[in-house]
Design a protein around this motif. Structure first.
Motif, PDB file in Angstrom:
ATOM      1  N   SER A 128       0.864  -0.942  -0.258  1.00 13.83           N
ATOM      2  CA  SER A 128       0.052   0.112  -0.038  1.00 13.83           C
ATOM      3  C   SER A 128       1.178   1.683   0.047  1.00 13.83           C
ATOM      4  CB  SER A 128      -0.875   0.433   1.172  1.00 13.83           C
ATOM      5  OG  SER A 128      -1.882  -1.148   1.520  1.00 13.83           O
ATOM      6  N   THR A 129       0.488   1.997  -0.504  1.00 10.70           N
ATOM      7  CA  THR A 129       0.981   3.825  -0.131  1.00 10.70           C
ATOM      8  C   THR A 129       1.126   4.096   0.965  1.00 10.70           C
ATOM      9  OG1 THR A 129       1.035   4.083  -2.651  1.00 10.70           O
ATOM     10  CG2 THR A 129       0.872   6.146  -1.275  1.00 10.70           C
ATOM     11  N   LEU A 130       2.074   4.229   1.382  1.00 11.04           N
ATOM     12  CA  LEU A 130       2.308   4.844   3.315  1.00 11.04           C
ATOM     13  C   LEU A 130       2.625   5.874   3.640  1.00 11.04           C
ATOM     14  CD1 LEU A 130       1.959   1.422   3.817  1.00 11.04           C
ATOM     15  CD2 LEU A 130      -0.293   2.111   4.504  1.00 11.04           C
ATOM     16  N   PRO A 131       2.521   6.622   4.965  1.00 12.03           N
ATOM     17  CA  PRO A 131       3.564   7.690   4.983  1.00 12.03           C
ATOM     18  C   PRO A 131       5.053   6.821   5.193  1.00 12.03           C
ATOM     19  CG  PRO A 131       2.094   8.067   5.967  1.00 12.03           C
ATOM     20  CD  PRO A 131       1.483   6.397   5.319  1.00 12.03           C
ATOM     21  N   VAL A 132       5.551   8.154   5.524  1.00 11.57           N
ATOM     22  CA  VAL A 132       7.213   7.343   5.261  1.00 11.57           C
ATOM     23  C   VAL A 132       7.571   6.825   6.900  1.00 11.57           C
ATOM     24  CG1 VAL A 132       8.274   9.207   6.085  1.00 11.57           C
ATOM     25  CG2 VAL A 132       9.715   8.395   5.488  1.00 11.57           C
ATOM     26  N   ARG A 133       8.294   5.845   7.415  1.00  7.11           N
ATOM     27  CA  ARG A 133       8.613   5.309   8.674  1.00  7.11           C
ATOM     28  C   ARG A 133       7.044   4.635   9.353  1.00  7.11           C
ATOM     29  NH1 ARG A 133      12.767   7.506  10.728  1.00  7.11           N
ATOM     30  NH2 ARG A 133      13.060   6.025  11.589  1.00  7.11           N
ATOM     31  N   THR A 134       6.056   4.409   8.221  1.00  7.96           N
ATOM     32  CA  THR A 134       5.060   3.276   8.594  1.00  7.96           C
ATOM     33  C   THR A 134       5.806   1.906   9.044  1.00  7.96           C
ATOM     34  OG1 THR A 134       3.702   4.989   7.351  1.00  7.96           O
ATOM     35  CG2 THR A 134       2.752   2.150   7.689  1.00  7.96           C
ATOM     36  N   ALA A 135       6.701   1.224   8.686  1.00  9.61           N
ATOM     37  CA  ALA A 135       6.898   0.399   8.274  1.00  9.61           C
ATOM     38  C   ALA A 135       7.374  -0.180   9.632  1.00  9.61           C
ATOM     39  CB  ALA A 135       8.280  -0.556   7.425  1.00  9.61           C
ATOM     40  N   GLU A 136       7.921   0.888  10.539  1.00 13.51           N
ATOM     41  CA  GLU A 136       8.730   1.144  11.566  1.00 13.51           C
ATOM     42  C   GLU A 136       7.754   0.420  13.323  1.00 13.51           C
ATOM     43  OE1 GLU A 136      12.294   4.153  14.023  1.00 13.51           O
ATOM     44  OE2 GLU A 136      10.214   4.879  13.162  1.00 13.51           O
ATOM     45  N   ALA A 137       5.978   1.304  12.877  1.00 12.75           N
ATOM     46  CA  ALA A 137       5.403   1.321  13.391  1.00 12.75           C
ATOM     47  C   ALA A 137       4.866  -0.235  13.078  1.00 12.75           C
ATOM     48  CB  ALA A 137       4.347   1.825  12.935  1.00 12.75           C
ATOM     49  N   MET A 138       5.082  -0.703  12.369  1.00  7.85           N
ATOM     50  CA  MET A 138       3.999  -2.080  11.265  1.00  7.85           C
ATOM     51  C   MET A 138       5.409  -3.019  12.647  1.00  7.85           C
ATOM     52  SD  MET A 138       3.602  -4.441   8.244  1.00  7.85           S
ATOM     53  CE  MET A 138       2.043  -3.683   7.980  1.00  7.85           C
ATOM     54  N   ALA A 139       6.112  -3.263  12.817  1.00 12.06           N
ATOM     55  CA  ALA A 139       7.580  -3.424  13.421  1.00 12.06           C
ATOM     56  C   ALA A 139       7.355  -3.652  13.964  1.00 12.06           C
ATOM     57  CB  ALA A 139       8.700  -3.300  12.486  1.00 12.06           C
ATOM     58  N   ARG A 140       7.001  -2.820  15.623  1.00 15.89           N
ATOM     59  CA  ARG A 140       6.504  -2.263  16.833  1.00 15.89           C
ATOM     60  C   ARG A 140       5.340  -3.346  16.873  1.00 15.89           C
ATOM     61  NH1 ARG A 140       6.893   2.705  16.037  1.00 15.89           N
ATOM     62  NH2 ARG A 140       5.127   3.568  16.444  1.00 15.89           N
ATOM     63  N   ILE A 141       4.820  -3.306  16.073  1.00 16.57           N
ATOM     64  CA  ILE A 141       3.170  -4.114  16.305  1.00 16.57           C
ATOM     65  C   ILE A 141       3.555  -5.597  16.716  1.00 16.57           C
ATOM     66  CG2 ILE A 141       1.237  -4.683  15.774  1.00 16.57           C
ATOM     67  CD1 ILE A 141       0.404  -1.579  14.395  1.00 16.57           C
ATOM     68  N   LEU A 142       4.272  -6.530  15.567  1.00 13.44           N
ATOM     69  CA  LEU A 142       4.700  -7.622  14.970  1.00 13.44           C
ATOM     70  C   LEU A 142       5.551  -7.864  16.312  1.00 13.44           C
ATOM     71  CD1 LEU A 142       5.019  -7.688  11.255  1.00 13.44           C
ATOM     72  CD2 LEU A 142       2.848  -8.486  12.524  1.00 13.44           C
ATOM     73  N   GLN A 143       6.615  -6.792  16.638  1.00 10.89           N
ATOM     74  CA  GLN A 143       7.063  -7.395  17.506  1.00 10.89           C
ATOM     75  C   GLN A 143       6.875  -7.342  19.134  1.00 10.89           C
ATOM     76  OE1 GLN A 143      10.343  -4.469  16.740  1.00 10.89           O
ATOM     77  NE2 GLN A 143      10.658  -6.359  14.313  1.00 10.89           N
ATOM     78  N   GLN A 144       5.235  -7.058  19.595  1.00  7.05           N
ATOM     79  CA  GLN A 144       4.630  -6.573  20.658  1.00  7.05           C
ATOM     80  C   GLN A 144       3.891  -7.724  20.798  1.00  7.05           C
ATOM     81  OE1 GLN A 144       2.422  -2.764  20.623  1.00  7.05           O
ATOM     82  NE2 GLN A 144       0.860  -4.076  20.008  1.00  7.05           N
ATOM     83  N   GLY A 145       3.764  -8.742  20.486  1.00  4.96           N
ATOM     84  CA  GLY A 145       3.099  -9.874  20.689  1.00  4.96           C
ATOM     85  C   GLY A 145       3.574 -11.354  21.562  1.00  4.96           C
ATOM     86  N   PRO A 146       2.951 -11.991  22.098  1.00  9.96           N
ATOM     87  CA  PRO A 146       2.721 -12.747  22.164  1.00  9.96           C
ATOM     88  C   PRO A 146       3.812 -14.650  21.232  1.00  9.96           C
ATOM     89  CG  PRO A 146       1.038 -13.096  21.974  1.00  9.96           C
ATOM     90  CD  PRO A 146       1.426 -11.820  21.627  1.00  9.96           C
ATOM     91  N   SER A 147       3.523 -13.789  19.688  1.00 12.42           N
ATOM     92  CA  SER A 147       3.357 -14.660  18.142  1.00 12.42           C
ATOM     93  C   SER A 147       5.270 -14.887  18.243  1.00 12.42           C
ATOM     94  CB  SER A 147       3.814 -13.697  16.844  1.00 12.42           C
ATOM     95  OG  SER A 147       3.617 -14.623  15.874  1.00 12.42           O
TER      96      SER A 147
END
Length: 329
Positions: A128-147
């Protein structure tokens, strides 16, 4: 064999996955979406979007290594590579309304990935077309859970034009892949690059840092829109003088440093991308304390709106200031 899932069966996700399935027959590609009607149409010959050549590619791959489904949890669980191609409209209320990107669908998708991913390692690809530094936010979400899954996020913006999407996918000017400067980030980027290398020459596959990749998509659309607004502003000057805008466009387009594309005077740019992406860019500039840069890019939109208004004022003037009972074609 690699399992590839794309979340979002819209204008970008569908054609892109069809192209990957066509050129990578050893991999399984699944496109999922919440909308059952859209998925039903992808599973028929009445596709939800029209692009020349798309139906033939879908027909050749569908049921072999290309599948369309509404079972998002299952597709996520089976995926080694996850493309995220969800809608990112402009916010309609709240902070940044009318300019900033609305990331609610993107955030929900990130949390769905965190909940349902089951592979030991998963590469998540921002499409998707996303604002700069969105990947950083996604990585933060993915790394914060129990997966137990190890995620790596890369950026791979699309550069498709309506009406030529399949040509753009088959013979792209470039494929841009942004990654973090870590060993795992470089490995993830190479994994995605290897997909495209099935049909795209390696020299056209550009590897950058993830922030450059995210911003390049916005800048590309902004620069193209800027050319349209620039030539339209000169068309107004030509109307006040004896210059011919068509001759000017041809003359300056002959300069190899400029080139002829996007230099035809018109009513202004339309579509769903240019205005949205420029306003996103301007909002980002303001957010990072660059009001002068934001004002510059906003002027591109203002010129476009002025050109459209000017065009219709001229029509109205030639029609005795009324359009009642008249048809404009």
């Amino acid at each position: 064999m690699t399992n590839i899932t794309c979340i979002g069966a819209g204008y970008v996700g569908g054609p892109t996955m069809a192209a990957i399935a066509q050129h990578c027959p050893e991999h399984t590609v699944t496109v999922v979406d919440l909308n059952p009607d859209r998925i039903d149409r992808w599973n028929s010959d009445d596709l939800p979007i029209y692009e020349p050549g798309l139906l033939e590619v879908v027909q050749a791959a569908r049921g072999h290594n290309l599948f369309f489904s509404t079972d998002i949890p299952k597709a996520i669980a089976e995926a080694d590579i996850l493309f995220v191609s969800v809608n990112t409209p402009t916010k309609t209320f709240g902070e940044g309304a009318g300019r900033a990107a609305d990331l609610q669908f993107w955030e929900k998708t990130a949390r769905d990935i965190l909940q349902h991913a089951r592979r030991p390692e998963v590469v998540v690809v921002e499409k998707s077309t996303l604002p700069v530094r969105t990947a950083e936010a996604m990585a933060r979400i993915l790394q914060q859970g129990p997966s137990e899954t190890r995620f790596e996020v890369v950026s791979n913006p699309e550069f498709l034009a309506e009406g030529t999407a399949m040509v753009d996918l088959a013979n792209p000017d470039r494929v841009l892949i942004g990654r973090t400067e870590t060993a795992s980030g470089r490995k993830a980027a190479e994994t995605v690059a290897d997909l495209y290398a099935h049909w795209v020459p390696r020299e056209r596959i550009l590897l950058t840092n993830v922030w450059s990749s995210e911003l390049s998509k916005l800048i590309a659309n902004a620069m193209l829109a800027q050319r349209v607004s620039s030539i339209n502003s000169i068309s107004a000057l030509c109307e006040r003088t004896e210059a011919d805008i068509s001759e000017i466009s041809r003359a300056i387009g002959a300069d190899s440093r400029i080139g002829p594309k996007f230099l035809e005077a018109s009513i202004g740019f339309g579509g769903s991308c240019f205005r949205k992406d420029i306003l996103h860019l301007a909002y980002l500039c303001e957010h990072y304390g660059l009001p002068e840069v934001a004002a510059y890019w906003e002027s591109v939109v203002r010129i476009n709106e002025w050109q459209t208004e000017r065009f219709f004022r001229k029509i109205l003037a030639t029609q005795f200031n009324t359009l009642t009972g008249k048809r404009i074609a």
